[in-house]
Motif scaffolding. Structure first.
Motif, PDB file in Angstrom:
ATOM      1  N   THR A 165       0.876  -1.168   0.000  1.00 36.95           N
ATOM      2  CA  THR A 165       0.000   0.000   0.000  1.00 36.95           C
ATOM      3  C   THR A 165       0.913   1.218   0.000  1.00 36.95           C
ATOM      4  N   GLY A 166       0.397   2.309  -0.536  1.00 39.65           N
ATOM      5  CA  GLY A 166       1.196   3.514  -0.587  1.00 39.65           C
ATOM      6  C   GLY A 166       0.414   4.653  -1.198  1.00 39.65           C
ATOM      7  N   ILE A 167       1.155   5.611  -1.714  1.00 36.11           N
ATOM      8  CA  ILE A 167       0.572   6.812  -2.317  1.00 36.11           C
ATOM      9  C   ILE A 167       1.123   6.960  -3.732  1.00 36.11           C
ATOM     10  N   ASN A 168       0.225   7.212  -4.687  1.00 34.13           N
ATOM     11  CA  ASN A 168       0.636   7.538  -6.051  1.00 34.13           C
ATOM     12  C   ASN A 168       0.580   9.062  -6.170  1.00 34.13           C
ATOM     13  N   VAL A 169       1.723   9.670  -6.399  1.00 36.42           N
ATOM     14  CA  VAL A 169       1.822  11.121  -6.559  1.00 36.42           C
ATOM     15  C   VAL A 169       1.836  11.398  -8.060  1.00 36.42           C
ATOM     16  N   VAL A 170       0.788  12.099  -8.543  1.00 34.99           N
ATOM     17  CA  VAL A 170       0.587  12.298  -9.976  1.00 34.99           C
ATOM     18  C   VAL A 170       0.434  13.784 -10.290  1.00 34.99           C
ATOM     19  N   ASN A 171       1.141  14.250 -11.324  1.00 38.46           N
ATOM     20  CA  ASN A 171       1.034  15.625 -11.789  1.00 38.46           C
ATOM     21  C   ASN A 171      -0.204  15.742 -12.684  1.00 38.46           C
ATOM     22  N   ASP A 172      -1.054  16.737 -12.421  1.00 35.53           N
ATOM     23  CA  ASP A 172      -2.250  16.913 -13.251  1.00 35.53           C
ATOM     24  C   ASP A 172      -1.942  17.594 -14.600  1.00 35.53           C
ATOM     25  N   CYS A 173      -0.721  18.100 -14.749  1.00 40.78           N
ATOM     26  CA  CYS A 173      -0.265  18.730 -16.005  1.00 40.78           C
ATOM     27  C   CYS A 173      -1.236  19.811 -16.491  1.00 40.78           C
ATOM     28  N   ASP A 174      -1.831  20.549 -15.562  1.00 39.14           N
ATOM     29  CA  ASP A 174      -2.795  21.591 -15.906  1.00 39.14           C
ATOM     30  C   ASP A 174      -2.195  22.960 -15.595  1.00 39.14           C
ATOM     31  N   PRO A 175      -2.022  23.829 -16.530  1.00 38.36           N
ATOM     32  CA  PRO A 175      -2.373  23.755 -17.950  1.00 38.36           C
ATOM     33  C   PRO A 175      -1.358  22.940 -18.760  1.00 38.36           C
ATOM     34  N   TYR A 176      -0.133  22.760 -18.228  1.00 42.15           N
ATOM     35  CA  TYR A 176       0.845  21.862 -18.849  1.00 42.15           C
ATOM     36  C   TYR A 176       1.748  21.357 -17.725  1.00 42.15           C
ATOM     37  N   CYS A 177       2.466  20.295 -17.998  1.00 39.21           N
ATOM     38  CA  CYS A 177       3.157  19.570 -16.922  1.00 39.21           C
ATOM     39  C   CYS A 177       4.171  20.407 -16.134  1.00 39.21           C
ATOM     40  N   ALA A 178       4.868  21.324 -16.802  1.00 44.57           N
ATOM     41  CA  ALA A 178       5.889  22.115 -16.116  1.00 44.57           C
ATOM     42  C   ALA A 178       5.318  22.978 -14.995  1.00 44.57           C
ATOM     43  N   VAL A 179       4.035  23.352 -15.091  1.00 39.21           N
ATOM     44  CA  VAL A 179       3.418  24.177 -14.052  1.00 39.21           C
ATOM     45  C   VAL A 179       2.241  23.463 -13.384  1.00 39.21           C
ATOM     46  N   GLY A 180       2.113  22.168 -13.638  1.00 40.44           N
ATOM     47  CA  GLY A 180       1.015  21.400 -13.052  1.00 40.44           C
ATOM     48  C   GLY A 180       1.173  21.220 -11.559  1.00 40.44           C
ATOM     49  N   THR A 181       0.155  20.642 -10.950  1.00 40.46           N
ATOM     50  CA  THR A 181       0.138  20.402  -9.510  1.00 40.46           C
ATOM     51  C   THR A 181       0.172  18.898  -9.258  1.00 40.46           C
ATOM     52  N   PHE A 182       0.987  18.496  -8.289  1.00 42.60           N
ATOM     53  CA  PHE A 182       1.042  17.081  -7.914  1.00 42.60           C
ATOM     54  C   PHE A 182      -0.045  16.783  -6.889  1.00 42.60           C
ATOM     55  N   HIS A 183      -0.769  15.709  -7.117  1.00 45.85           N
ATOM     56  CA  HIS A 183      -1.841  15.267  -6.219  1.00 45.85           C
ATOM     57  C   HIS A 183      -1.493  13.880  -5.702  1.00 45.85           C
TER      58      HIS A 183
END
Length: 148
Positions: free
Chosen positions: A82-100
């Protein structure tokens, strides 16, 4: 004196080798064949890992990784954590996206010989199950092949 020491070491080595060979039953296979090979997880830098705490899923851009992994099983057929998947939403593009962060159950399976070292088994498939929230583009269960 040196000659005596060398002869003594050679005799000692021969005694150890004969004792080891005579201790094994005649029909027994070599120890390497008797050992069960536990598979490894190969990371982005081609390093074999066992029970890693973190694992990068998106080697190219780093936009998805597993963190805080707690392994309940690591066997010859499969491994579970078990763990956490940290994923970038790439919104509006990946370089400035937010990790969730999304809780995830991880399963590794389909062990097979690793091309880099065929004597080593590696898991060739990963399945991520999201028990709650998940990235919008992801299904509740995502299965991916792992690199070889």
């Amino acid at each position: 004196m040196t000659r005596t020491a060398v002869m003594f070491c050679a005799a000692l080595g021969l005694t150890a080798a004969v004792g080891t060979a005579s201790a094994a039953p005649a029909g027994s296979p070599p120890a390497a064949r008797q050992q069960v090979r536990t598979p490894v997880l190969v990371d982005c830098l081609w390093h074999p890992q066992v029970r890693p705490a973190d694992f990068l899923l998106a080697c190219g851009d780093g936009n998805s990784r597993l963190v805080s992994l707690h392994w309940s099983n690591w066997g010859t057929d499969s491994a579970r954590a078990t763990g956490i998947n940290v994923v970038n939403d790439c919104d509006p593009y990946c370089a400035v996206g937010t990790f969730h962060r999304y809780p995830v159950v991880v399963k590794l399976d389909r062990s097979e010989p690793w091309k880099k070292n065929p004597r080593v088994e590696h898991y060739s498939r990963i399945t991520l199950t999201y028990p709650g929230d998940r990235p919008a583009q992801f299904a509740p269960v995502m299965t991916y092949p792992l690199w070889n």
